[in-house]
Design a protein around this motif. Structure first.
Motif, PDB file in Angstrom:
ATOM      1  N   ALA A 275     -17.477  -1.413  -2.184  1.00 52.92           N
ATOM      2  CA  ALA A 275     -17.595  -2.596  -3.154  1.00 52.92           C
ATOM      3  C   ALA A 275     -16.058  -2.545  -2.988  1.00 52.92           C
ATOM      4  CB  ALA A 275     -18.747  -2.266  -3.914  1.00 52.92           C
ATOM      5  N   ALA A 276     -15.435  -2.494  -2.852  1.00 52.84           N
ATOM      6  CA  ALA A 276     -14.013  -3.465  -3.131  1.00 52.84           C
ATOM      7  C   ALA A 276     -13.863  -3.089  -2.225  1.00 52.84           C
ATOM      8  CB  ALA A 276     -13.121  -2.572  -4.795  1.00 52.84           C
TER       9      ALA A 276
ATOM     10  N   GLY B 101      -7.876   6.161 -11.975  1.00 48.42           N
ATOM     11  CA  GLY B 101      -6.923   7.043 -11.123  1.00 48.42           C
ATOM     12  C   GLY B 101      -8.165   6.548  -9.677  1.00 48.42           C
ATOM     13  N   ALA B 102      -9.043   6.918  -9.789  1.00 51.81           N
ATOM     14  CA  ALA B 102      -9.972   6.787  -7.871  1.00 51.81           C
ATOM     15  C   ALA B 102      -9.723   5.610  -7.924  1.00 51.81           C
ATOM     16  CB  ALA B 102     -10.847   7.530  -8.152  1.00 51.81           C
ATOM     17  N   MET B 103     -10.363   4.762  -8.596  1.00 53.57           N
ATOM     18  CA  MET B 103      -9.966   2.812  -8.105  1.00 53.57           C
ATOM     19  C   MET B 103      -8.910   2.188  -7.505  1.00 53.57           C
ATOM     20  SD  MET B 103     -13.091   1.577  -8.044  1.00 53.57           S
ATOM     21  CE  MET B 103     -13.094  -0.215  -8.391  1.00 53.57           C
ATOM     22  N   ILE B 104      -7.730   2.666  -8.487  1.00 50.76           N
ATOM     23  CA  ILE B 104      -5.923   2.596  -7.546  1.00 50.76           C
ATOM     24  C   ILE B 104      -5.903   3.103  -6.698  1.00 50.76           C
ATOM     25  CG2 ILE B 104      -4.132   2.728  -8.324  1.00 50.76           C
ATOM     26  CD1 ILE B 104      -5.019   1.929 -12.034  1.00 50.76           C
ATOM     27  N   MET B 105      -5.962   4.412  -6.972  1.00 56.55           N
ATOM     28  CA  MET B 105      -5.683   4.617  -5.946  1.00 56.55           C
ATOM     29  C   MET B 105      -6.280   4.462  -4.455  1.00 56.55           C
ATOM     30  SD  MET B 105      -4.626   9.303  -6.578  1.00 56.55           S
ATOM     31  CE  MET B 105      -5.194   8.908  -8.308  1.00 56.55           C
ATOM     32  N   ALA B 106      -7.536   4.139  -4.226  1.00 56.86           N
ATOM     33  CA  ALA B 106      -7.756   3.727  -3.226  1.00 56.86           C
ATOM     34  C   ALA B 106      -7.268   2.485  -3.278  1.00 56.86           C
ATOM     35  CB  ALA B 106      -9.422   3.535  -3.486  1.00 56.86           C
ATOM     36  N   ARG B 107      -7.070   1.382  -4.321  1.00 53.51           N
ATOM     37  CA  ARG B 107      -6.650   0.278  -3.499  1.00 53.51           C
ATOM     38  C   ARG B 107      -5.191   0.319  -3.200  1.00 53.51           C
ATOM     39  NH1 ARG B 107      -6.067  -2.145  -8.636  1.00 53.51           N
ATOM     40  NH2 ARG B 107      -4.392  -1.403  -8.982  1.00 53.51           N
ATOM     41  N   GLU B 108      -4.443   1.498  -3.565  1.00 53.59           N
ATOM     42  CA  GLU B 108      -3.075   1.282  -3.225  1.00 53.59           C
ATOM     43  C   GLU B 108      -3.170   1.961  -1.245  1.00 53.59           C
ATOM     44  OE1 GLU B 108      -0.359   0.123  -3.700  1.00 53.59           O
ATOM     45  OE2 GLU B 108      -1.308  -0.621  -5.628  1.00 53.59           O
ATOM     46  N   GLY B 109      -4.569   2.444  -0.725  1.00 53.51           N
ATOM     47  CA  GLY B 109      -4.475   2.612   0.772  1.00 53.51           C
ATOM     48  C   GLY B 109      -5.443   4.420   0.730  1.00 53.51           C
ATOM     49  N   ALA B 110      -5.336   4.684  -0.312  1.00 51.57           N
ATOM     50  CA  ALA B 110      -5.296   6.171  -0.075  1.00 51.57           C
ATOM     51  C   ALA B 110      -7.028   6.574   0.096  1.00 51.57           C
ATOM     52  CB  ALA B 110      -5.207   7.151  -1.053  1.00 51.57           C
ATOM     53  N   VAL B 111      -7.172   7.668   0.905  1.00 54.54           N
ATOM     54  CA  VAL B 111      -8.597   7.977   1.440  1.00 54.54           C
ATOM     55  C   VAL B 111      -9.317   9.612  -0.060  1.00 54.54           C
ATOM     56  CG1 VAL B 111      -9.593   9.563   1.918  1.00 54.54           C
ATOM     57  CG2 VAL B 111      -7.701   8.021   3.276  1.00 54.54           C
TER      58      VAL B 111
ATOM     59  N   MET C   4       1.470  -1.266  -0.079  1.00 51.27           N
ATOM     60  CA  MET C   4      -0.470  -0.124  -0.236  1.00 51.27           C
ATOM     61  C   MET C   4       0.535   1.267   0.253  1.00 51.27           C
ATOM     62  SD  MET C   4      -3.038  -0.361   2.666  1.00 51.27           S
ATOM     63  CE  MET C   4      -4.654  -0.857   1.908  1.00 51.27           C
ATOM     64  N   ILE C   5       1.686   2.184  -0.944  1.00 49.27           N
ATOM     65  CA  ILE C   5       2.230   2.734  -1.035  1.00 49.27           C
ATOM     66  C   ILE C   5       1.181   4.199  -0.958  1.00 49.27           C
ATOM     67  CG2 ILE C   5       3.037   1.319  -3.229  1.00 49.27           C
ATOM     68  CD1 ILE C   5       2.697   3.231  -5.199  1.00 49.27           C
ATOM     69  N   LEU C   6       0.043   4.228  -0.981  1.00 47.23           N
ATOM     70  CA  LEU C   6      -0.696   5.323  -0.252  1.00 47.23           C
ATOM     71  C   LEU C   6      -1.182   5.421   0.481  1.00 47.23           C
ATOM     72  CD1 LEU C   6      -1.696   5.912  -4.309  1.00 47.23           C
ATOM     73  CD2 LEU C   6       0.480   7.108  -3.327  1.00 47.23           C
ATOM     74  N   LYS C   7      -0.588   4.428   1.749  1.00 51.91           N
ATOM     75  CA  LYS C   7      -1.613   4.220   3.010  1.00 51.91           C
ATOM     76  C   LYS C   7      -1.287   5.483   3.717  1.00 51.91           C
ATOM     77  CE  LYS C   7      -1.646   1.236   6.717  1.00 51.91           C
ATOM     78  NZ  LYS C   7      -1.988   2.639   8.010  1.00 51.91           N
ATOM     79  N   ASP C   8      -2.237   6.559   4.105  1.00 46.43           N
ATOM     80  CA  ASP C   8      -2.849   7.626   5.024  1.00 46.43           C
ATOM     81  C   ASP C   8      -2.175   8.577   4.476  1.00 46.43           C
ATOM     82  OD1 ASP C   8      -3.356   6.143   7.274  1.00 46.43           O
ATOM     83  OD2 ASP C   8      -0.625   6.154   7.211  1.00 46.43           O
ATOM     84  N   ARG C   9      -2.159   8.799   2.620  1.00 45.31           N
ATOM     85  CA  ARG C   9      -2.536   9.617   1.940  1.00 45.31           C
ATOM     86  C   ARG C   9      -3.924   9.754   1.645  1.00 45.31           C
ATOM     87  NH1 ARG C   9       2.983  12.170   0.240  1.00 45.31           N
ATOM     88  NH2 ARG C   9       3.717  10.352   1.671  1.00 45.31           N
ATOM     89  N   ILE C  10      -4.037  11.401   1.180  1.00 45.89           N
ATOM     90  CA  ILE C  10      -5.435  11.609   0.468  1.00 45.89           C
ATOM     91  C   ILE C  10      -5.542  11.964  -0.913  1.00 45.89           C
ATOM     92  CG2 ILE C  10      -7.087  13.191   0.933  1.00 45.89           C
ATOM     93  CD1 ILE C  10      -6.415  13.935   3.852  1.00 45.89           C
ATOM     94  N   ALA C  11      -6.213  11.875  -1.536  1.00 41.78           N
ATOM     95  CA  ALA C  11      -5.913  12.183  -2.708  1.00 41.78           C
ATOM     96  C   ALA C  11      -7.286  12.608  -3.348  1.00 41.78           C
ATOM     97  CB  ALA C  11      -5.945  10.534  -4.341  1.00 41.78           C
ATOM     98  N   VAL C  12      -7.254  14.057  -4.154  1.00 37.43           N
ATOM     99  CA  VAL C  12      -8.743  14.289  -4.761  1.00 37.43           C
ATOM    100  C   VAL C  12      -8.622  13.839  -6.051  1.00 37.43           C
ATOM    101  CG1 VAL C  12     -10.138  16.643  -4.803  1.00 37.43           C
ATOM    102  CG2 VAL C  12      -8.117  15.844  -2.799  1.00 37.43           C
TER     103      VAL C  12
END
Length: 53
Positions: A51-52, A21-31, A1-9
């Protein structure tokens, strides 16, 4: 999870590249904050992310 504890808008997250992009960033741990001109499309992306897990 390379984006854990990060926020992506993500703008345009209701479809296409923005949605992917949103799906991938969420999968990698981003809010992920989803923004889209079409509220239903944005909500569909948010539901898909929830759901994922």
């Amino acid at each position: 999870m390379i984006l854990k504890d990060r926020i992506a808008v993500v703008t345009g997250a209701g479809s296409g590249i923005g949605r992917a992009g949103a799906m991938i960033m969420a999968r990698e741990g981003a809010v992920v904050v989803i923004a889209d001109r079409d509220p239903a499309a944005g909500e569909a992306t948010a539901a898909a992310i929830r759901a994922a897990g």
